[in-house]
Design a protein around this motif. Structure first.
Motif, PDB file in Angstrom:
ATOM      1  N   GLU A 194    -103.519  90.894 -33.545  1.00  0.00           N
ATOM      2  CA  GLU A 194    -102.805  92.002 -32.904  1.00  0.00           C
ATOM      3  C   GLU A 194    -101.602  92.380 -32.228  1.00  0.00           C
ATOM      4  O   GLU A 194    -100.984  93.022 -32.198  1.00  0.00           O
ATOM      5  N   ALA A 195    -102.374  91.333 -31.133  1.00  0.00           N
ATOM      6  CA  ALA A 195    -101.163  91.352 -29.817  1.00  0.00           C
ATOM      7  C   ALA A 195    -100.484  90.966 -29.708  1.00  0.00           C
ATOM      8  O   ALA A 195     -99.105  90.701 -29.368  1.00  0.00           O
ATOM      9  N   ILE A 196    -100.796  89.371 -30.060  1.00  0.00           N
ATOM     10  CA  ILE A 196     -99.363  88.787 -30.654  1.00  0.00           C
ATOM     11  C   ILE A 196     -98.424  89.046 -31.543  1.00  0.00           C
ATOM     12  O   ILE A 196     -97.220  89.049 -31.360  1.00  0.00           O
ATOM     13  N   GLU A 197     -98.945  89.706 -32.606  1.00  0.00           N
ATOM     14  CA  GLU A 197     -97.700  90.439 -33.328  1.00  0.00           C
ATOM     15  C   GLU A 197     -97.178  91.694 -32.715  1.00  0.00           C
ATOM     16  O   GLU A 197     -95.966  92.085 -32.474  1.00  0.00           O
ATOM     17  N   GLU A 198     -97.938  92.401 -32.125  1.00  0.00           N
ATOM     18  CA  GLU A 198     -96.934  93.492 -30.764  1.00  0.00           C
ATOM     19  C   GLU A 198     -95.891  92.565 -30.184  1.00  0.00           C
ATOM     20  O   GLU A 198     -95.506  93.017 -29.574  1.00  0.00           O
ATOM     21  N   ALA A 199     -96.236  91.426 -29.023  1.00  0.00           N
ATOM     22  CA  ALA A 199     -95.611  91.044 -28.649  1.00  0.00           C
ATOM     23  C   ALA A 199     -94.652  90.224 -29.636  1.00  0.00           C
ATOM     24  O   ALA A 199     -93.036  90.827 -27.846  1.00  0.00           O
ATOM     25  N   SER A 200     -94.976  89.873 -30.292  1.00  0.00           N
ATOM     26  CA  SER A 200     -93.554  89.778 -31.094  1.00  0.00           C
ATOM     27  C   SER A 200     -92.358  90.059 -30.982  1.00  0.00           C
ATOM     28  O   SER A 200     -91.486  89.595 -31.693  1.00  0.00           O
ATOM     29  N   GLU A 201     -92.262  91.521 -30.939  1.00  0.00           N
ATOM     30  CA  GLU A 201     -91.352  92.053 -31.289  1.00  0.00           C
ATOM     31  C   GLU A 201     -90.525  91.889 -30.409  1.00  0.00           C
ATOM     32  O   GLU A 201     -88.650  92.365 -30.384  1.00  0.00           O
ATOM     33  N   ASP A 243     -84.395  84.163 -42.816  1.00  0.00           N
ATOM     34  CA  ASP A 243     -85.051  84.658 -42.749  1.00  0.00           C
ATOM     35  C   ASP A 243     -86.442  84.502 -42.405  1.00  0.00           C
ATOM     36  O   ASP A 243     -87.081  85.157 -41.256  1.00  0.00           O
ATOM     37  N   VAL A 244     -87.016  84.048 -43.771  1.00  0.00           N
ATOM     38  CA  VAL A 244     -88.439  83.989 -43.618  1.00  0.00           C
ATOM     39  C   VAL A 244     -89.101  83.043 -42.821  1.00  0.00           C
ATOM     40  O   VAL A 244     -89.624  83.595 -42.155  1.00  0.00           O
ATOM     41  N   ALA A 245     -88.341  81.539 -43.174  1.00  0.00           N
ATOM     42  CA  ALA A 245     -88.655  81.130 -41.739  1.00  0.00           C
ATOM     43  C   ALA A 245     -88.901  81.470 -40.509  1.00  0.00           C
ATOM     44  O   ALA A 245     -89.099  81.340 -39.754  1.00  0.00           O
ATOM     45  N   ILE A 246     -88.055  81.856 -39.704  1.00  0.00           N
ATOM     46  CA  ILE A 246     -87.600  83.046 -38.368  1.00  0.00           C
ATOM     47  C   ILE A 246     -89.036  83.578 -38.219  1.00  0.00           C
ATOM     48  O   ILE A 246     -89.810  83.519 -37.688  1.00  0.00           O
ATOM     49  N   ASP A 247     -88.898  84.086 -39.410  1.00  0.00           N
ATOM     50  CA  ASP A 247     -89.674  85.645 -38.776  1.00  0.00           C
ATOM     51  C   ASP A 247     -92.086  84.813 -39.214  1.00  0.00           C
ATOM     52  O   ASP A 247     -92.103  85.184 -38.050  1.00  0.00           O
ATOM     53  N   ASN A 248     -91.673  83.622 -40.240  1.00  0.00           N
ATOM     54  CA  ASN A 248     -92.330  82.410 -40.170  1.00  0.00           C
ATOM     55  C   ASN A 248     -92.684  82.176 -38.362  1.00  0.00           C
ATOM     56  O   ASN A 248     -94.102  81.787 -38.151  1.00  0.00           O
ATOM     57  N   ALA A 249     -91.817  81.798 -37.968  1.00  0.00           N
ATOM     58  CA  ALA A 249     -92.036  81.071 -36.478  1.00  0.00           C
ATOM     59  C   ALA A 249     -92.284  81.810 -35.422  1.00  0.00           C
ATOM     60  O   ALA A 249     -92.493  81.295 -34.653  1.00  0.00           O
ATOM     61  N   ARG A 250     -92.075  82.798 -35.618  1.00  0.00           N
ATOM     62  CA  ARG A 250     -92.180  83.376 -34.525  1.00  0.00           C
ATOM     63  C   ARG A 250     -93.265  84.019 -34.005  1.00  0.00           C
ATOM     64  O   ARG A 250     -93.585  84.333 -32.402  1.00  0.00           O
ATOM     65  N   ASN A 251     -94.376  84.158 -34.059  1.00  0.00           N
ATOM     66  CA  ASN A 251     -95.713  84.331 -33.553  1.00  0.00           C
ATOM     67  C   ASN A 251     -96.701  83.696 -33.412  1.00  0.00           C
ATOM     68  O   ASN A 251     -96.941  82.624 -31.306  1.00  0.00           O
ATOM     69  N   LEU A 252     -96.085  81.505 -33.548  1.00  0.00           N
ATOM     70  CA  LEU A 252     -96.190  80.915 -32.651  1.00  0.00           C
ATOM     71  C   LEU A 252     -95.412  80.331 -31.142  1.00  0.00           C
ATOM     72  O   LEU A 252     -95.667  80.815 -30.143  1.00  0.00           O
ATOM     73  N   ALA A 253     -94.017  81.108 -31.477  1.00  0.00           N
ATOM     74  CA  ALA A 253     -93.028  80.794 -29.957  1.00  0.00           C
ATOM     75  C   ALA A 253     -93.540  81.802 -29.400  1.00  0.00           C
ATOM     76  O   ALA A 253     -93.393  81.756 -28.488  1.00  0.00           O
ATOM     77  N   THR A 254     -94.095  82.828 -29.522  1.00  0.00           N
ATOM     78  CA  THR A 254     -95.017  84.578 -29.178  1.00  0.00           C
ATOM     79  C   THR A 254     -96.215  83.793 -28.034  1.00  0.00           C
ATOM     80  O   THR A 254     -95.635  83.805 -26.725  1.00  0.00           O
ATOM     81  N   GLN A 255     -96.749  83.247 -28.733  1.00  0.00           N
ATOM     82  CA  GLN A 255     -97.813  82.565 -28.187  1.00  0.00           C
ATOM     83  C   GLN A 255     -97.521  81.988 -26.957  1.00  0.00           C
ATOM     84  O   GLN A 255     -98.512  82.004 -25.759  1.00  0.00           O
ATOM     85  N   TYR A 256     -97.063  80.585 -27.109  1.00  0.00           N
ATOM     86  CA  TYR A 256     -96.413  79.630 -26.198  1.00  0.00           C
ATOM     87  C   TYR A 256     -95.843  79.860 -25.027  1.00  0.00           C
ATOM     88  O   TYR A 256     -95.810  80.160 -23.770  1.00  0.00           O
TER      89      TYR A 256
END
Length: 358
Positions: free
Chosen positions: A295-302, A249-262
């Motif tokens: 901040e925008a990346i974190e919001e979009a990652s939701e 779960d930690v690993a997936i959370d750590n990858a979420r922001n990059l996935a969101t950006q792309y």
């Protein structure tokens, strides 16, 4: 340094996956000296290549590759990828002639067609990316072969130029050229260029699912056969994002922001992922354009679910990551090029080295 696990040998019995070739990908570590250290570490671990990213306006790849030539002896050193616009074709050939000398013949040119809006923001017109790639690779190959080149194309023209190697080794530069191909049309054209003997393969992109590889393989083969070649002629290293932790779960959370950006910023990635268009547009809207702030990346990652992340990133436990990377090899990748999303680069190298075929 954070150590998510302690002994990589503990994981060698969990899967039968093995890799004939392995590479790492460096890009924007906080301390550039770490990237140099990782290059040497990967070579010592038995890896085959080190690739230097040059996507956004972070670090240029050429300077760092030059540093790698001074601390390594055997691994291939490659751009992963630079672009076919910002360096004119003569400068690119000159640069890789130099890297070929510095590395003792280990340099590889990975080159892509860049992306908008970054390209347009620096004044580059990408209206004919396929034509540009064909012409750019054609002239670059001729120059590295030490030909005198006059070429009149749709996107570039040169007259009576050649590498001026009067005072250096005047042998042709055997620098492999690999096209950074994501879209199916670019893959098909890359296959044609391999068949023509102009390029040596493709560097397949990251943040796409293995299923996209299968479509790309069909197009690569189609293009190569059209020009008298075959799929076996095409080298196919692939950049693969890896987020590894004992806690999946930690690993997936750590990858979420990059996935969101792309997903939100690069339409060609979104298309290759098969992301629902409404989701892609919603993520893009929350990011608010390029570049997006933290901040925008974190919001979009939701908006980006675990399933979306694990579909495009090798994220999870060491066993999860090894098996997922193996899936990319089963669908066409000839050399996984690993990009650790966390600061555990050495641990990722150690784990995958245990699965390197003898």
């Amino acid at each position: 340094m954070f150590h998510p696990f302690t002994n990589p040998e503990d994981y060698t019995t969990m899967t039968t996956t093995t890799f004939d070739r392995l590479g790492i990908w460096n890009w924007e570590r906080p301390d550039i000296n770490d990237e140099v250290r990782y290059a040497k570490y990967a070579e010592d671990a038995g890896f085959d290549s080190v690739w230097q990213g040059e996507s956004r306006l972070v670090r240029d790849a050429m300077s760092v590759l030059g540093a790698y030539t001074q601390v390594t002896d055997e691994v291939d050193l490659a751009t992963g990828v630079t672009n076919c616009y910002t360096r004119n074709v003569a400068l690119m050939a000159q640069t890789f002639s130099t890297l070929d000398e510095l590395s003792g013949g280990r340099a590889k040119l990975g080159v892509g067609a860049w992306w908008d809006p970054l390209a347009s923001k620096v004044g580059i017109d990408r209206e004919q990316p396929l034509r540009r790639m064909w012409e750019y690779c054609t002239v670059t190959r001729k120059l590295l072969d030490l030909e005198n080149v006059t070429y009149e194309g749709q996107t570039l023209s040169v007259e009576d130029i050649e590498l001026d190697l009067v005072r250096s080794d005047a042998e042709a530069r055997s620098v492999p050229i690999l096209i950074g191909a994501t879209g199916l049309t670019m893959n098909e054209m890359s296959g044609e260029l391999v068949g023509e003997g102009i390029v040596d393969g493709v560097m397949m992109n990251y943040l796409i699912p293995p299923e996209h590889n299968e479509k790309a393989m069909a197009k690569l083969e189609e293009g190569a056969e059209r020009r008298g070649g075959s799929l076996d002629d095409i080298d196919r290293p692939q950049l693969i994002a890896v987020s590894m932790n004992e806690d999946a779960d930690v690993a997936i959370d750590n990858a979420r922001n990059l996935a969101t950006q792309y997903i939100g910023q690069q339409p060609h990635i979104r298309k290759a992922c098969g992301i629902d268009e409404d989701l892609g547009e919603a993520v893009s809207e929350r990011l608010g354009g390029w570049p997006a702030d933290a901040e925008a990346i974190e919001e979009a990652s939701e908006l980006v679910s675990d399933d979306v992340v694990t579909n495009i990133v090798a994220a999870g436990t060491p066993e999860d990551c090894v098996e997922r990377v193996g899936t990319y090899c089963e669908t066409g990748c000839t050399e996984p090029v690993l990009y650790s999303l966390d600061d555990n680069v050495e641990e990722v190298i150690d784990v995958f080295a245990e699965y390197k075929a003898e």
